[in-house]
Design a protein around this motif. Structure first.
Motif, mmCIF file in Angstrom:
data_model
loop_
_atom_site.group_PDB
_atom_site.id
_atom_site.type_symbol
_atom_site.label_atom_id
_atom_site.label_comp_id
_atom_site.label_asym_id
_atom_site.label_seq_id
_atom_site.Cartn_x
_atom_site.Cartn_y
_atom_site.Cartn_z
ATOM 1 N N LEU A 148 0.809 -1.220 0.000
ATOM 2 C CA LEU A 148 0.000 0.000 0.000
ATOM 3 C C LEU A 148 0.843 1.272 0.000
ATOM 4 O O LEU A 148 0.525 2.231 -0.710
ATOM 5 C CB LEU A 148 -0.936 0.012 1.217
ATOM 6 N N GLY A 151 -6.647 7.523 3.644
ATOM 7 C CA GLY A 151 -7.436 7.611 4.871
ATOM 8 C C GLY A 151 -7.436 6.319 5.648
ATOM 9 O O GLY A 151 -7.267 6.318 6.884
ATOM 10 N N ASP A 152 -7.605 5.204 4.972
ATOM 11 C CA ASP A 152 -7.622 3.899 5.643
ATOM 12 C C ASP A 152 -6.272 3.594 6.284
ATOM 13 O O ASP A 152 -6.211 3.005 7.372
ATOM 14 C CB ASP A 152 -7.991 2.794 4.649
ATOM 15 N N ILE A 153 -5.196 3.974 5.608
ATOM 16 C CA ILE A 153 -3.859 3.726 6.154
ATOM 17 C C ILE A 153 -3.665 4.519 7.440
ATOM 18 O O ILE A 153 -3.131 4.003 8.436
ATOM 19 C CB ILE A 153 -2.784 4.091 5.111
ATOM 20 N N CYS A 154 -4.103 5.771 7.457
ATOM 21 C CA CYS A 154 -3.988 6.590 8.667
ATOM 22 C C CYS A 154 -4.788 5.983 9.817
ATOM 23 O O CYS A 154 -4.321 5.954 10.961
ATOM 24 C CB CYS A 154 -4.464 8.015 8.391
ATOM 25 N N VAL A 155 -5.990 5.482 9.526
ATOM 26 C CA VAL A 155 -6.816 4.851 10.557
ATOM 27 C C VAL A 155 -6.118 3.607 11.100
ATOM 28 O O VAL A 155 -6.088 3.357 12.312
ATOM 29 C CB VAL A 155 -8.203 4.488 9.992
ATOM 30 N N GLY A 156 -5.534 2.806 10.204
ATOM 31 C CA GLY A 156 -4.829 1.607 10.634
ATOM 32 C C GLY A 156 -3.635 1.919 11.515
ATOM 33 O O GLY A 156 -3.382 1.229 12.508
ATOM 34 N N TYR A 197 -3.383 12.829 6.315
ATOM 35 C CA TYR A 197 -3.616 12.765 4.878
ATOM 36 C C TYR A 197 -4.505 13.908 4.451
ATOM 37 O O TYR A 197 -5.249 14.491 5.255
ATOM 38 C CB TYR A 197 -4.244 11.421 4.482
ATOM 39 N N ASP A 200 -6.145 12.035 -1.317
ATOM 40 C CA ASP A 200 -5.378 10.827 -1.612
ATOM 41 C C ASP A 200 -3.885 11.033 -1.353
ATOM 42 O O ASP A 200 -3.053 10.243 -1.817
ATOM 43 C CB ASP A 200 -5.595 10.389 -3.066
ATOM 44 N N VAL A 225 -0.604 -2.849 8.523
ATOM 45 C CA VAL A 225 -1.274 -2.013 7.535
ATOM 46 C C VAL A 225 -0.986 -2.619 6.165
ATOM 47 O O VAL A 225 0.024 -2.335 5.525
ATOM 48 C CB VAL A 225 -0.774 -0.543 7.611
ATOM 49 N N GLN A 283 -5.888 4.835 -0.752
ATOM 50 C CA GLN A 283 -6.092 4.258 0.582
ATOM 51 C C GLN A 283 -5.545 5.142 1.702
ATOM 52 O O GLN A 283 -5.402 4.697 2.842
ATOM 53 C CB GLN A 283 -5.418 2.880 0.681
#
Length: 378
Positions: free
Chosen positions: A306, A333-338, A348, A351, A377, A331
């Protein structure tokens, strides 16, 4: 860093941790208020502000500290600069499509009212931006406003002198947004101090927190801002009133001053600048340290599904970058959440996934970061 053990903060381009010396500085604000009461402003203007100006001038290689003025945020300066522009016609502004919100939002609002017309030069592709912007700067504009390091990519303009030289109209206000370059990269304003404004502040790389922003003001430009606070009159107190009692302004940077404000940020900034000087740590040292960490980080990302080195907007092979890395990924946003679930703070914008490192990071932090990314992640 010990306030929350185990947290790894890698959004240093957004918020920098404050060194311990700022705690004593914060206490000094209270003590000075108790000691001096109403007279504290004399102490602030005669002792605190000159000390901060000296530290800033040293860091920016400015020939005269008195070209510096303070405000709570850079938006104050943006509005005052805009208030220097003509009112009898449409104001012409040249800028990029990647300026920070303090400027971008304001001029968009003025565009809605048909007060300004704005030419925005796309930063992408980055390699040709400087040439394209310099060419556009040769046209007639009332204001040219551009970032030294762009907040949404980390790309650094390494030829600001050429851009300034390309501005043909001597009356054009030239403004460099230096918030992502000040104390992050070596900045030498000595060659352009006579011509360009430079904005910066303490919240990010200067490790001083909010409310400590500054502007370098070239002599002779913006002599009488329409947006003006009572502090701006201090530099003209000894001047004789003339021109039918026109509002007086000083010849120094005080002409862009505002009004009564929380001054604690300047105490913190003074402490940080003195601390760095005593430690013999320069912006160049910080920049070298961070670039070493960036290279280590990217090396550790090989084969990550990722967060991929090839998705960097400014690769580590390109020295034209500030102190954060930006990956283009849907991804983000999802990476930051993870990462947040594992007590790692990045950030972020759309994108654009951003990792910022600072003076307080070391190679062990980079190893921890890459380990979490590889294990959790994916």
């Amino acid at each position: 860093m010990n306030a929350v053990p185990g947290r790894l903060h890698v959004a240093a381009h957004s918020h920098h941790y404050w060194p311990d010396v700022t705690f004593d500085a914060q206490t000094a604000v209270w003590q000075d208020a108790a000691l001096h009461a109403d007279n504290k402003w004399g102490h602030i203007f005669d002792t605190i502000m000159p000390a901060v100006r000296q530290g800033l001038a040293r860091a920016l290689n400015l020939p005269d500290p008195n070209t510096l003025v303070f405000a709570q945020n850079t938006h104050e300066f943006v509005v005052r600069l805009l208030s220097c522009l003509p009112t009898n016609r449409l104001v012409r502004i040249l800028t990029s499509d990647s300026e920070f919100h303090s400027f971008d939002r304001q001029i968009k609002r003025l565009e809605e009212e048909n007060i300004v017309t704005v030419t925005r030069i796309a930063t992408q592709p980055l390699d040709s931006f400087a040439a394209r912007f310099t060419k556009a700067a040769g046209q007639d504009h009332d204001m040219v406003f551009v970032s030294h390091v762009f907040y949404n990519s980390g790309f650094m303009l390494d030829n600001i002198d050429n851009i300034i030289a390309g501005v043909k109209n001597d009356d054009t206000l030239i403004v460099i947004d230096g918030y992502h370059s000040f104390m992050a990269i070596p900045v030498d304003l000595s060659r352009i101090a006579h011509r360009a404004f430079y904005l910066g502040g303490g919240y990010k790389y200067a490790m001083s927190g909010e409310g400590a922003c500054f502007m370098h003001c070239p002599p002779g430009y913006g002599a009488r801002p329409r947006n003006t606070g009572w502090f701006a009159g201090f530099g003209a107190l000894a001047a004789a009133r003339s021109n039918n009692d026109a509002v007086p302004f000083g010849d120094d940077a005080s002409r862009f001053a505002g009004a009564t404000a929380d001054i604690s940020g300047l105490y913190r900034m003074r402490a940080v600048l003195e601390w760095l000087q005593n430690k013999n740590i320069s912006p160049a040292d910080i920049h070298t340290h961070v670039h070493t960490l960036q290279a280590q980080f990217v090396e550790g990302l090989q084969d990550h599904p990722l967060v991929k080195p090839q998705d960097l907007l400014v690769p580590v092979s390109d020295t034209r970058r500030g102190n954060f890395l930006t990956f283009k990924t849907p991804q983000a946003g999802d990476i930051c959440v993870g990462m947040k679930a594992k007590n790692i703070i990045a950030d972020y914008r759309g994108d654009a996934l951003r990792f910022g490192f600072g003076l307080y990071h070391d190679l062990q932090d980079i190893e921890t970061l890459t380990e979490v990314l590889h294990q959790h992640v994916r």
